[in-house]
Every structure is written in C-alpha cells, then in structure tokens.
Design an enzyme around this catalytic site. Sequence first.
Site, PDB file in Angstrom:
ATOM      1  N   HIS A 152      37.388  36.247  31.871  1.00 59.22           N
ATOM      2  CA  HIS A 152      38.608  35.518  32.247  1.00 59.22           C
ATOM      3  C   HIS A 152      38.697  34.188  31.490  1.00 59.22           C
ATOM      4  CE1 HIS A 152      38.109  37.745  36.305  1.00 59.22           C
ATOM      5  NE2 HIS A 152      39.241  38.201  35.818  1.00 59.22           N
TER       6      HIS A 152
ATOM      7  N   LYS B  18      42.211  43.926  49.302  1.00 57.16           N
ATOM      8  CA  LYS B  18      41.049  44.193  48.475  1.00 57.16           C
ATOM      9  C   LYS B  18      39.754  43.641  49.097  1.00 57.16           C
ATOM     10  CE  LYS B  18      40.903  44.617  43.508  1.00 57.16           C
ATOM     11  NZ  LYS B  18      41.025  43.897  42.231  1.00 57.16           N
TER      12      LYS B  18
ATOM     13  N   ARG C 132      40.453  45.122  28.337  1.00 52.50           N
ATOM     14  CA  ARG C 132      39.065  45.473  28.017  1.00 52.50           C
ATOM     15  C   ARG C 132      39.023  46.835  27.352  1.00 52.50           C
ATOM     16  NH1 ARG C 132      37.528  43.691  33.968  1.00 52.50           N
ATOM     17  NH2 ARG C 132      39.618  44.541  34.108  1.00 52.50           N
TER      18      ARG C 132
ATOM     19  N   SER D   5      34.756  41.561  37.299  1.00 54.08           N
ATOM     20  CA  SER D   5      34.302  40.841  38.495  1.00 54.08           C
ATOM     21  C   SER D   5      33.525  41.783  39.402  1.00 54.08           C
ATOM     22  CB  SER D   5      35.491  40.277  39.268  1.00 54.08           C
ATOM     23  OG  SER D   5      36.165  39.314  38.511  1.00 54.08           O
TER      24      SER D   5
HETATM   25  N1  LIG Z   1      36.129  40.720  30.707  1.00 53.30           N
HETATM   26  C1  LIG Z   1      37.441  40.669  30.576  1.00 53.30           C
HETATM   27  N2  LIG Z   1      38.006  40.617  29.366  1.00 53.30           N
HETATM   28  C2  LIG Z   1      39.358  40.607  29.216  1.00 53.30           C
HETATM   29  N3  LIG Z   1      40.218  40.636  30.221  1.00 53.30           N
HETATM   30  C3  LIG Z   1      39.720  40.680  31.458  1.00 53.30           C
HETATM   31  C4  LIG Z   1      38.305  40.673  31.707  1.00 53.30           C
HETATM   32  N4  LIG Z   1      38.115  40.720  33.047  1.00 53.30           N
HETATM   33  C5  LIG Z   1      39.335  40.749  33.590  1.00 53.30           C
HETATM   34  N5  LIG Z   1      40.297  40.735  32.659  1.00 53.30           N
HETATM   35  C6  LIG Z   1      41.742  40.772  32.832  1.00 53.30           C
HETATM   36  O1  LIG Z   1      42.120  39.693  33.637  1.00 53.30           O
HETATM   37  C7  LIG Z   1      43.216  40.060  34.481  1.00 53.30           C
HETATM   38  C8  LIG Z   1      42.848  39.805  35.924  1.00 53.30           C
HETATM   39  O2  LIG Z   1      41.757  40.621  36.240  1.00 53.30           O
HETATM   40  P1  LIG Z   1      41.032  40.650  37.642  1.00 53.30           P
HETATM   41  O3  LIG Z   1      40.988  39.294  38.247  1.00 53.30           O
HETATM   42  O4  LIG Z   1      41.550  41.769  38.440  1.00 53.30           O
HETATM   43  O5  LIG Z   1      39.542  40.961  37.127  1.00 53.30           O
HETATM   44  P2  LIG Z   1      38.668  42.245  37.228  1.00 53.30           P
HETATM   45  O6  LIG Z   1      37.425  41.940  36.441  1.00 53.30           O
HETATM   46  O7  LIG Z   1      39.439  43.457  36.833  1.00 53.30           O
HETATM   47  O8  LIG Z   1      38.328  42.282  38.760  1.00 53.30           O
HETATM   48  P3  LIG Z   1      37.820  43.539  39.658  1.00 53.30           P
HETATM   49  O9  LIG Z   1      36.583  44.058  38.981  1.00 53.30           O
HETATM   50  O10 LIG Z   1      37.595  42.914  40.985  1.00 53.30           O
HETATM   51  O11 LIG Z   1      38.948  44.537  39.629  1.00 53.30           O
HETATM   52  C9  LIG Z   1      43.516  41.509  34.127  1.00 53.30           C
HETATM   53  O12 LIG Z   1      44.516  41.525  33.120  1.00 53.30           O
HETATM   54  C10 LIG Z   1      42.217  42.014  33.567  1.00 53.30           C
HETATM   55  O13 LIG Z   1      42.431  43.086  32.677  1.00 53.30           O
HETATM   56 MG   LIG Z   2      40.116  45.087  37.950  1.00 48.45          MG
END
Ligand SMILES: Nc1ncnc2c1ncn2[C@@H]1O[C@H](COP(=O)(O)OP(=O)(O)OP(=O)(O)O)[C@@H](O)[C@H]1O
Ligand SMILES: [Mg+2]
Length: 168
Positions: free
Chosen positions: A19, A43, A92, A130
Amino acid sequence: MLKMSALYPGSFDPITNGHVDIIERGLKVFDRVIVAVLKNPKKHPLFTTKERVKMVQDIFASRPAVEVRAFDGLLVDFARTQGTRVVIRGLRAISDFEYEFQMALMNRSLEPEIETFFMMPSVHYSFLSSNLVREVAALGGSVDGLVPPAVSRRLRSKVRGPHKVQIS
Ligand SMILES: Nc1ncnc2c1ncn2[C@@H]1O[C@H](COP(=O)(O)OP(=O)(O)OP(=O)(O)O)[C@@H](O)[C@H]1O
Ligand SMILES: [Mg+2]
C-alpha cells in the site's frame, strides 16, 4: 505532476509496504492522495477503523499531500463528497485483475465521470496482501520488511493481547 487529487480506497487492515508503495507512486502523479479507509464491518477487520486510520496517518505524518479519511457506503458517493474524480487501485500479480476490472466498470456505470487509475507495485510487493500479513502475525511469524515498523509492533501486541488474532 497533475494538480488533481486522487482517492485510494481499501481496508488497510493493516497497511502494508505494498500500500505504501502505491501511495508513493500516486504522489508522483497527483498532488494529493486521499487514503480512504473502508469501515466494512462485514469483513470483521482485525484493527478497528480508528486504528487503521491512525496507522496510515502516522506513516505519512510528514507528508501533507497524504490525507486519511474513513468511509462507508458507495465509493463513488464518497469520491463526490471529496471532489475527486480519480480512484487509484493497485494491481498485484494476476490475482487482482478480474475483481478490479469488475469494480472499475461497476463504478463507471454508477458514475461515468470517475476514472480508475491502476498502478503496479514494486516486484517485491507483488504477492503481498494484508490477509497474508495477518496470517503470518497470528502464527507468530515475523512480518518485518512487509509492513512499516510501527505496524509490525502493533501486530505483535495484538497477537499477545487479550483478544487473539482471528484469521480470515
Ligand atoms: N501489495 C500490494 N501491491 C499493490 N497493490 C496492493 C497491494 N496490496 C493491496 N493493494 C491494492 O490496494 C487496494 C486496497 O487493498 P486492500 O486494503 O483491500 O488490501 P488487501 O491486501 O487486498 O487486503 P486483504 O488481504 O485484507 O483483502 C486494492 O486496489 C489492492 O489491489
Ligand atoms: Mg484484498
């Protein structure tokens, strides 16, 4: 740099280095990035909305171009209240594409004026989520290098705390 703000929505439960990477890339293009923390009680987040907002605020405390707000309801409605017409999303390796494609087109049909802007993170964070961070922390593994140090400390105290981490 565009004189324009962009909204970066997500659960941020907790914020990871993936993020952070996307926010920093967003700041190279937009003069303001509003991190929009989804309240999503469905969630069952590990961290409360307040904690998730605070962690992002602390990490970007020295960067006035980053603002953090909590929201619920439709993203397009929230974007309108913030006066933003751009939504940033991170992509990703493979896994995000279909869901993100659906969401972007749905948001476009709800509000044609809003554009979704996709950014790729550094290859180091292309498999980081996450959820993975929560799982590793719950099992007592180290998440150093995957999340900012302050988040790593907070995760450790959650694991040790009275309420055990729940894996979802
Ligand atoms: N490592 C990463 N690299 C690039 N984009 C990311 C990454 N982690 C999350 N995002 C993007 O950030 C945005 C918000 O993601 P979010 O907060 O749902 O994270 P997440 O890692 O997908 O969480 P969870 O695993 O709880 O679903 C989305 O567009 C997601 O694709
Ligand atoms: Mg996610």
